[in-house]
Design a protein around this motif. Structure first.
Motif, PDB file in Angstrom:
ATOM      1  N   UNK A  99       0.832  -1.208   0.000  1.00 23.94           N
ATOM      2  CA  UNK A  99       0.000   0.000   0.000  1.00 23.94           C
ATOM      3  C   UNK A  99       0.864   1.254   0.000  1.00 23.94           C
ATOM      4  N   UNK A 100       1.929   1.231   0.775  1.00 27.96           N
ATOM      5  CA  UNK A 100       2.827   2.388   0.846  1.00 27.96           C
ATOM      6  C   UNK A 100       3.456   2.665  -0.510  1.00 27.96           C
ATOM      7  N   UNK A 101       3.977   1.626  -1.140  1.00 33.37           N
ATOM      8  CA  UNK A 101       4.633   1.818  -2.424  1.00 33.37           C
ATOM      9  C   UNK A 101       3.637   2.139  -3.529  1.00 33.37           C
ATOM     10  N   UNK A 102       2.435   1.627  -3.435  1.00 34.66           N
ATOM     11  CA  UNK A 102       1.409   1.958  -4.423  1.00 34.66           C
ATOM     12  C   UNK A 102       1.072   3.440  -4.337  1.00 34.66           C
ATOM     13  N   UNK A 103       0.997   3.965  -3.126  1.00 38.71           N
ATOM     14  CA  UNK A 103       0.735   5.382  -2.936  1.00 38.71           C
ATOM     15  C   UNK A 103       1.873   6.228  -3.514  1.00 38.71           C
ATOM     16  N   UNK A 114       1.779   8.922  -6.744  1.00 37.85           N
ATOM     17  CA  UNK A 114       2.279  10.294  -6.684  1.00 37.85           C
ATOM     18  C   UNK A 114       3.325  10.540  -7.768  1.00 37.85           C
ATOM     19  N   UNK A 115       4.193   9.568  -7.984  1.00 37.12           N
ATOM     20  CA  UNK A 115       5.223   9.699  -9.006  1.00 37.12           C
ATOM     21  C   UNK A 115       4.603   9.815 -10.396  1.00 37.12           C
ATOM     22  N   UNK A 116       3.589   8.991 -10.655  1.00 32.88           N
ATOM     23  CA  UNK A 116       2.928   9.030 -11.955  1.00 32.88           C
ATOM     24  C   UNK A 116       2.257  10.375 -12.171  1.00 32.88           C
ATOM     25  N   UNK A 117       1.618  10.918 -11.132  1.00 36.53           N
ATOM     26  CA  UNK A 117       0.973  12.229 -11.235  1.00 36.53           C
ATOM     27  C   UNK A 117       1.997  13.317 -11.518  1.00 36.53           C
ATOM     28  N   UNK A 118       3.144  13.266 -10.836  1.00 31.80           N
ATOM     29  CA  UNK A 118       4.194  14.258 -11.054  1.00 31.80           C
ATOM     30  C   UNK A 118       4.734  14.170 -12.472  1.00 31.80           C
ATOM     31  N   UNK A 119       4.944  12.949 -12.960  1.00 34.19           N
ATOM     32  CA  UNK A 119       5.463  12.779 -14.314  1.00 34.19           C
ATOM     33  C   UNK A 119       4.455  13.268 -15.351  1.00 34.19           C
TER      34      UNK A 119
END
Length: 96
Positions: free
Chosen positions: A35-39, A43-48
């Motif tokens: 769950x932590x890494x999915x979150x 966030x990384x995908x949104x930033x990219x």
């Protein structure tokens, strides 16, 4: 004859309980990490995606000479560009 501890069945039961507890704990840890890494991944995908969008916007502005001249005019009006700088940048944007 007296027995000194749990017999074979008792040891097997104890081992099963310990193994079951260990499995449950490791499963919980694995789910929490997932769950932590999915979150973090989300966030990384949104930033990219945001960075790609802003890059596409900048590229579109650079490809459109009219939009570039408008941007330069705004900078000139705000005082960020002198008359000479504005004229040179405008000529470059228009390919003159």
């Amino acid at each position: 004859m007296r027995r000194r501890g749990p017999g074979l069945v008792g040891m097997a039961a104890r081992t099963a309980v310990v193994a079951g507890t260990a499995t449950a704990v490791s499963g919980r840890v694995a789910r929490r990490q997932q769950n932590k890494y999915a979150s973090q991944d989300a966030q990384y995908v949104e930033q990219q995606a945001a960075a790609a969008q802003s890059g596409m916007d900048a590229q579109a502005a650079a490809d459109d000479p009219v939009a570039e001249v408008q941007r330069l005019a705004e900078l000139h009006a705000s005082g960020a560009l002198t008359d000479e700088e504005f004229a040179a940048a405008k000529a470059k944007a228009l390919g003159i």
